[in-house]
Design a protein around this motif. Structure first.
Motif, PDB file in Angstrom:
ATOM      1  N   LEU A 173       0.738  -1.205   0.151  1.00  0.00           N
ATOM      2  CA  LEU A 173      -0.119  -0.096  -0.015  1.00  0.00           C
ATOM      3  C   LEU A 173       0.699   1.195   0.096  1.00  0.00           C
ATOM      4  CD1 LEU A 173      -2.861  -1.069   2.353  1.00  0.00           C
ATOM      5  CD2 LEU A 173      -2.796  -0.918   0.035  1.00  0.00           C
ATOM      6  N   ASP A 174       2.013   1.087   0.519  1.00  0.00           N
ATOM      7  CA  ASP A 174       2.782   2.448   0.349  1.00  0.00           C
ATOM      8  C   ASP A 174       3.071   2.948  -0.953  1.00  0.00           C
ATOM      9  OD1 ASP A 174       4.213  -0.022  -0.237  1.00  0.00           O
ATOM     10  OD2 ASP A 174       6.204   0.791   0.659  1.00  0.00           O
ATOM     11  N   ASN A 175       2.896   2.099  -1.987  1.00  0.00           N
ATOM     12  CA  ASN A 175       2.987   2.563  -3.232  1.00  0.00           C
ATOM     13  C   ASN A 175       2.129   3.329  -3.774  1.00  0.00           C
ATOM     14  OD1 ASN A 175       5.753   1.133  -5.174  1.00  0.00           O
ATOM     15  ND2 ASN A 175       4.812   0.110  -3.347  1.00  0.00           N
ATOM     16  N   LEU A 176       0.760   3.314  -3.144  1.00  0.00           N
ATOM     17  CA  LEU A 176      -0.190   4.267  -3.651  1.00  0.00           C
ATOM     18  C   LEU A 176      -0.063   5.709  -3.306  1.00  0.00           C
ATOM     19  CD1 LEU A 176      -3.458   2.538  -2.141  1.00  0.00           C
ATOM     20  CD2 LEU A 176      -2.264   2.154  -4.073  1.00  0.00           C
ATOM     21  N   VAL A 177       0.878   6.020  -2.338  1.00  0.00           N
ATOM     22  CA  VAL A 177       1.373   7.470  -1.980  1.00  0.00           C
ATOM     23  C   VAL A 177       2.021   8.126  -2.929  1.00  0.00           C
ATOM     24  CG1 VAL A 177       2.158   8.847  -0.023  1.00  0.00           C
ATOM     25  CG2 VAL A 177       0.928   6.680   0.558  1.00  0.00           C
ATOM     26  N   THR A 178       3.045   7.332  -3.835  1.00  0.00           N
ATOM     27  CA  THR A 178       3.823   7.698  -4.628  1.00  0.00           C
ATOM     28  C   THR A 178       3.204   7.910  -6.103  1.00  0.00           C
ATOM     29  OG1 THR A 178       4.950   5.593  -4.793  1.00  0.00           O
ATOM     30  CG2 THR A 178       5.747   7.361  -3.327  1.00  0.00           C
ATOM     31  N   ALA A 179       2.037   7.194  -6.159  1.00  0.00           N
ATOM     32  CA  ALA A 179       1.484   7.103  -7.327  1.00  0.00           C
ATOM     33  C   ALA A 179       0.753   8.476  -8.074  1.00  0.00           C
ATOM     34  CB  ALA A 179       0.500   5.878  -7.453  1.00  0.00           C
ATOM     35  N   ASP A 180       0.691   8.685  -9.506  1.00  0.00           N
ATOM     36  CA  ASP A 180      -0.036   9.734 -10.026  1.00  0.00           C
ATOM     37  C   ASP A 180      -1.650   9.447  -9.718  1.00  0.00           C
ATOM     38  OD1 ASP A 180       2.333  11.354 -10.753  1.00  0.00           O
ATOM     39  OD2 ASP A 180       2.829   9.671 -11.984  1.00  0.00           O
ATOM     40  N   THR A 181      -1.828   8.195 -10.253  1.00  0.00           N
ATOM     41  CA  THR A 181      -3.294   7.838 -10.311  1.00  0.00           C
ATOM     42  C   THR A 181      -3.581   6.509  -9.573  1.00  0.00           C
ATOM     43  OG1 THR A 181      -3.456   8.717 -12.629  1.00  0.00           O
ATOM     44  CG2 THR A 181      -5.147   6.984 -11.904  1.00  0.00           C
ATOM     45  N   VAL A 182      -4.618   6.550  -8.624  1.00  0.00           N
ATOM     46  CA  VAL A 182      -4.664   5.152  -7.867  1.00  0.00           C
ATOM     47  C   VAL A 182      -6.182   4.848  -8.482  1.00  0.00           C
ATOM     48  CG1 VAL A 182      -5.249   4.258  -5.676  1.00  0.00           C
ATOM     49  CG2 VAL A 182      -3.497   5.965  -6.075  1.00  0.00           C
TER      50      VAL A 182
END
Length: 333
Positions: free
Chosen positions: A69-78
């Motif tokens: 889930l930590d990768n959600l914070v760095t994504a441009d689109t979720v």
């Protein structure tokens, strides 16, 4: 323009039913398969989940992801493709860490979207409060009852609220994914991608979720051919009477059938087709604005600018600067 990173947020808690395979697959098909001849680089897709699933996937499927889930914070689109059935039908709670991650991603500036029942996760995170939202029409009543601060609309394919987007189920999720590509990379790229996937290039979000089958049909099913003909003759003065005569119907019958099939009046449908044509010409030619107005059927440059700014959100000139691909060559129109 760089399309950026897309994170598919999956809920693979072994105490719940695994994520719906279809919605995840269509998002993966749009964003996960590179298209270097259309745009390079393409999207950077990541599958992110709460936990690793058990070996026994739902109906024989299991999903294993490399990212948390930590990768959600760095994504441009979720994108939340869906939530487990128990969340919708039995009111089961979503994992708190999943909701916290969605809130953190939104706070970090990510664009958040849901497909089908994924809207329940966005609503639980408070991201839909005070916004219009949709989901599959079978679940919108539960969504509205459970989250009264959300303005639920069960009549549309998808809703774009800027940084937050929601869609109905099944094929409407694909419409939303293609809509995101259209926003990021322009109409030409989205249309070419849709063609490769053998689907409609652009179904507007306001189109109805389902067709009213109570509207009588004709044996020769002439509605489709007349719509195709109209799309090829947008530079001509088209009226409802002209289209009805070509379809071999009365004006009233044609109006009813087109509205039942698209959720739009004939004039609204024509306007959408003309705007889509103008987008393509702005991207793929260096024609002056005046000629684009003529070829798309929108008339004068002033009329084109007015409709384009109102419905697309930017001026034709700004759109061309963002998505134009052949500034030095005139394409055949």
């Amino acid at each position: 323009m760089r399309p950026g990173s897309v994170a598919l947020a999956l809920i693979n808690d072994t105490d719940m039913q695994a994520c719906e395979v279809y919605e995840t697959s269509i998002a993966y098909a749009v964003f996960g398969d590179p298209q270097p001849d259309l745009a390079d680089p393409w999207y950077d897709l990541r599958l992110c989940s709460v936990t690793q699933p058990s070996a026994d996937g739902v109906q024989g499927f299991s999903v294993r992801t490399r990212h948390g889930l930590d990768n959600l914070v760095t994504a441009d689109t979720v994108i939340v493709p869906s939530v487990p059935d128990g969340v919708v039908s039995r009111g089961e709670r979503l994992p708190p860490e999943f909701i916290d991650a969605l809130r953190a991603a939104a706070a970090a500036g990510a664009r958040i979207a849901s497909l089908c029942t994924g809207a329940f996760a966005l609503a639980e995170a408070g991201l839909l409060d005070g916004r219009r939202a949709t989901a599959h029409w079978m679940h919108t009543a539960d969504l509205a009852k459970r989250y009264p601060r959300v303005e639920v609309d069960d009549s549309v394919l998808y809703i774009d609220e800027g940084r937050v987007l929601t869609s109905a189920g099944m094929s409407a999720g694909l419409d939303l994914c293609l809509h995101l590509v259209r926003r990021d990379l322009g109409a030409h790229v989205a249309n070419q991608l849709a063609r490769r996937m053998v689907v409609s290039g652009h179904r507007p979000g306001g189109q109805a979720q389902f067709v009213d089958l109570s509207v009588p049909t004709t044996d020769d099913d002439s509605l489709g051919p007349v719509m195709d003909w109209a799309a090829r003759h947008l530079d001509q003065p088209l009226t409802v009477d002209v289209l009805a005569r070509r379809a071999g119907m009365s004006t009233r019958t044609f109006f009813r059938r087109l509205h039942a099939a698209t959720g739009m009046t004939p004039l609204k449908w024509l306007l959408n087709q003309r705007l889509a044509r103008a987008q393509t010409l702005l991207e793929t030619t260096d024609l002056p604005i005046e000629q684009i107005g003529e070829h798309s059927g929108l008339g004068t440059a002033a009329n084109l600018r007015r409709h384009f700014t109102l419905h697309v959100g930017v001026s034709p000139t700004d759109y061309r600067q963002a998505f134009g691909t052949v500034p030095a060559r005139r394409a055949r129109v």
